[in-house]
Motif scaffolding. Sequence first.
Motif, PDB file in Angstrom:
ATOM      1  N   GLU A  16       0.835  -1.158   0.055  1.00  8.93           N
ATOM      2  CA  GLU A  16       0.114  -0.030  -0.187  1.00  8.93           C
ATOM      3  C   GLU A  16       0.861   1.259  -0.025  1.00  8.93           C
ATOM      4  N   ASN A  17       2.025   1.332   0.296  1.00  8.45           N
ATOM      5  CA  ASN A  17       2.976   2.308   0.168  1.00  8.45           C
ATOM      6  C   ASN A  17       3.826   2.413  -0.931  1.00  8.45           C
ATOM      7  N   GLY A  18       3.321   1.433  -1.830  1.00  9.64           N
ATOM      8  CA  GLY A  18       4.102   1.353  -3.276  1.00  9.64           C
ATOM      9  C   GLY A  18       5.541   0.773  -3.377  1.00  9.64           C
ATOM     10  N   GLU A  19       5.805   0.083  -1.898  1.00 13.61           N
ATOM     11  CA  GLU A  19       7.115  -0.507  -1.950  1.00 13.61           C
ATOM     12  C   GLU A  19       6.961  -2.079  -2.304  1.00 13.61           C
ATOM     13  N   THR A  20       8.212  -2.541  -2.815  1.00 16.26           N
ATOM     14  CA  THR A  20       8.056  -4.047  -3.135  1.00 16.26           C
ATOM     15  C   THR A  20       7.980  -5.089  -1.969  1.00 16.26           C
ATOM     16  N   PHE A  21       6.974  -5.861  -2.215  1.00 18.08           N
ATOM     17  CA  PHE A  21       7.149  -7.141  -0.986  1.00 18.08           C
ATOM     18  C   PHE A  21       6.991  -8.384  -1.607  1.00 18.08           C
ATOM     19  N   THR A  22       7.922  -9.057  -0.876  1.00 15.95           N
ATOM     20  CA  THR A  22       8.231 -10.554  -1.697  1.00 15.95           C
ATOM     21  C   THR A  22       7.980 -11.564  -0.690  1.00 15.95           C
ATOM     22  N   ARG A  23       7.938 -12.901  -1.347  1.00 20.35           N
ATOM     23  CA  ARG A  23       8.031 -14.189  -0.298  1.00 20.35           C
ATOM     24  C   ARG A  23       8.960 -14.098   0.702  1.00 20.35           C
ATOM     25  N   GLU A  24       9.981 -13.499   0.400  1.00 25.73           N
ATOM     26  CA  GLU A  24      11.355 -13.727   1.282  1.00 25.73           C
ATOM     27  C   GLU A  24      10.755 -12.760   2.323  1.00 25.73           C
ATOM     28  N   ASP A  25      10.084 -11.578   2.320  1.00 28.14           N
ATOM     29  CA  ASP A  25       9.749 -10.810   3.269  1.00 28.14           C
ATOM     30  C   ASP A  25       8.980 -11.336   4.381  1.00 28.14           C
ATOM     31  N   THR A  72      -5.402  -7.878  -3.030  1.00 25.65           N
ATOM     32  CA  THR A  72      -6.415  -7.445  -3.854  1.00 25.65           C
ATOM     33  C   THR A  72      -6.939  -8.388  -4.986  1.00 25.65           C
ATOM     34  N   VAL A  73      -8.010  -8.822  -5.289  1.00 26.44           N
ATOM     35  CA  VAL A  73      -8.401  -9.510  -6.332  1.00 26.44           C
ATOM     36  C   VAL A  73      -9.003  -8.663  -7.616  1.00 26.44           C
ATOM     37  N   ASP A  74      -8.772  -7.265  -7.282  1.00 30.10           N
ATOM     38  CA  ASP A  74      -9.143  -6.403  -8.320  1.00 30.10           C
ATOM     39  C   ASP A  74      -7.937  -5.467  -8.394  1.00 30.10           C
ATOM     40  N   PRO A  75      -6.931  -5.822  -8.749  1.00 28.02           N
ATOM     41  CA  PRO A  75      -5.717  -5.002  -8.911  1.00 28.02           C
ATOM     42  C   PRO A  75      -5.712  -3.836  -9.938  1.00 28.02           C
ATOM     43  N   GLU A  76      -6.572  -3.740 -10.790  1.00 22.70           N
ATOM     44  CA  GLU A  76      -6.578  -2.570 -11.700  1.00 22.70           C
ATOM     45  C   GLU A  76      -7.224  -1.445 -10.982  1.00 22.70           C
ATOM     46  N   THR A  77      -8.242  -1.726 -10.252  1.00 18.19           N
ATOM     47  CA  THR A  77      -8.710  -0.755  -9.423  1.00 18.19           C
ATOM     48  C   THR A  77      -8.098  -0.135  -8.002  1.00 18.19           C
ATOM     49  N   ASP A  78      -7.529  -1.132  -7.556  1.00 21.20           N
ATOM     50  CA  ASP A  78      -7.040  -1.351  -6.123  1.00 21.20           C
ATOM     51  C   ASP A  78      -5.644  -0.527  -6.227  1.00 21.20           C
ATOM     52  N   THR A  79      -5.355   0.562  -6.451  1.00 23.48           N
ATOM     53  CA  THR A  79      -4.087   1.020  -6.382  1.00 23.48           C
ATOM     54  C   THR A  79      -3.509   1.095  -4.948  1.00 23.48           C
ATOM     55  N   PRO A  80      -2.435   1.530  -4.506  1.00 20.45           N
ATOM     56  CA  PRO A  80      -1.687   1.614  -3.248  1.00 20.45           C
ATOM     57  C   PRO A  80      -2.469   2.709  -2.580  1.00 20.45           C
ATOM     58  N   GLU A  81      -3.036   3.889  -3.124  1.00 25.77           N
ATOM     59  CA  GLU A  81      -3.892   4.665  -2.533  1.00 25.77           C
ATOM     60  C   GLU A  81      -5.030   4.419  -2.349  1.00 25.77           C
ATOM     61  N   VAL A  82      -5.688   3.688  -3.052  1.00 27.05           N
ATOM     62  CA  VAL A  82      -7.282   3.133  -2.810  1.00 27.05           C
ATOM     63  C   VAL A  82      -6.939   2.239  -1.528  1.00 27.05           C
ATOM     64  N   LEU A  83      -6.077   1.245  -1.512  1.00 27.23           N
ATOM     65  CA  LEU A  83      -6.030   0.162  -0.683  1.00 27.23           C
ATOM     66  C   LEU A  83      -5.596   0.964   0.783  1.00 27.23           C
ATOM     67  N   LYS A  84      -4.803   1.945   0.644  1.00 25.48           N
ATOM     68  CA  LYS A  84      -4.383   2.620   2.112  1.00 25.48           C
ATOM     69  C   LYS A  84      -5.913   3.358   2.691  1.00 25.48           C
ATOM     70  N   GLU A  85      -6.655   4.072   1.631  1.00 22.50           N
ATOM     71  CA  GLU A  85      -7.845   4.548   2.117  1.00 22.50           C
ATOM     72  C   GLU A  85      -8.803   3.582   2.750  1.00 22.50           C
ATOM     73  N   TYR A  86      -8.873   2.583   1.869  1.00 21.15           N
ATOM     74  CA  TYR A  86      -9.741   1.556   2.453  1.00 21.15           C
ATOM     75  C   TYR A  86      -9.511   0.967   3.886  1.00 21.15           C
ATOM     76  N   LEU A  87      -8.270   0.791   4.093  1.00 20.54           N
ATOM     77  CA  LEU A  87      -7.943   0.334   5.581  1.00 20.54           C
ATOM     78  C   LEU A  87      -8.133   1.451   6.483  1.00 20.54           C
TER      79      LEU A  87
END
Length: 178
Positions: A16-25, A72-87
């Motif tokens: 949600e901050n636009g930062e990369t998150f991986t399985r290793e994280d 998100t299962v709707d990645p086109e709509t749910d940008t990081p900003e939209v996700l942050k606002e949602y939570l």
Amino acid sequence: MSRYGNEINDFEVTDENGETFTREDMEGKVWILDFIFTNCATVCPPMTANMTQVVNELEAQGIEDYGVLSFTVDPETDTPEVLKEYLSHYNVPEGVEWKLLNGYDYDFIRNFAEKNFKTIVAPPPKGSNQVTHGISFYLIDQNGKILKDYPGVDTGDSEFPLDEIVSDVKTVVEDGPQ
């Protein structure tokens, strides 16, 4: 406790901050994972409210070394900003690591959900914007192994298992990987 036993496949997404998150994280923490989308008109708001209850109870019990992953299962709509606002509409305690993930396309999330969690992500029916997806929460240990799933909302068969999820997270945090 194990129902699955498989480890999550490698992935690289964006939080949600636009930062990369991986399985290793994920290594070294217990995770509760779910699949949601922000314009969901049915199950996602109660699922997110229930996940917030889990987090609040874990915090009240002083449990550390856990986090939440909401893909998100709707990645086109749910940008990081939209996700942050949602939570921000939920009462999530300060300092809780709750990652809202996107940065992928629909094919990725459909395959990721199916291969790792044996759950569905299907496109909206014609004339709708409501993606079909599973409503489970998944418990994942410190090594990325999927241990168990729970209904993320009340179902006709049972109530949301808040106490069971909190107890299981606490056990895995304290006892280590399964």
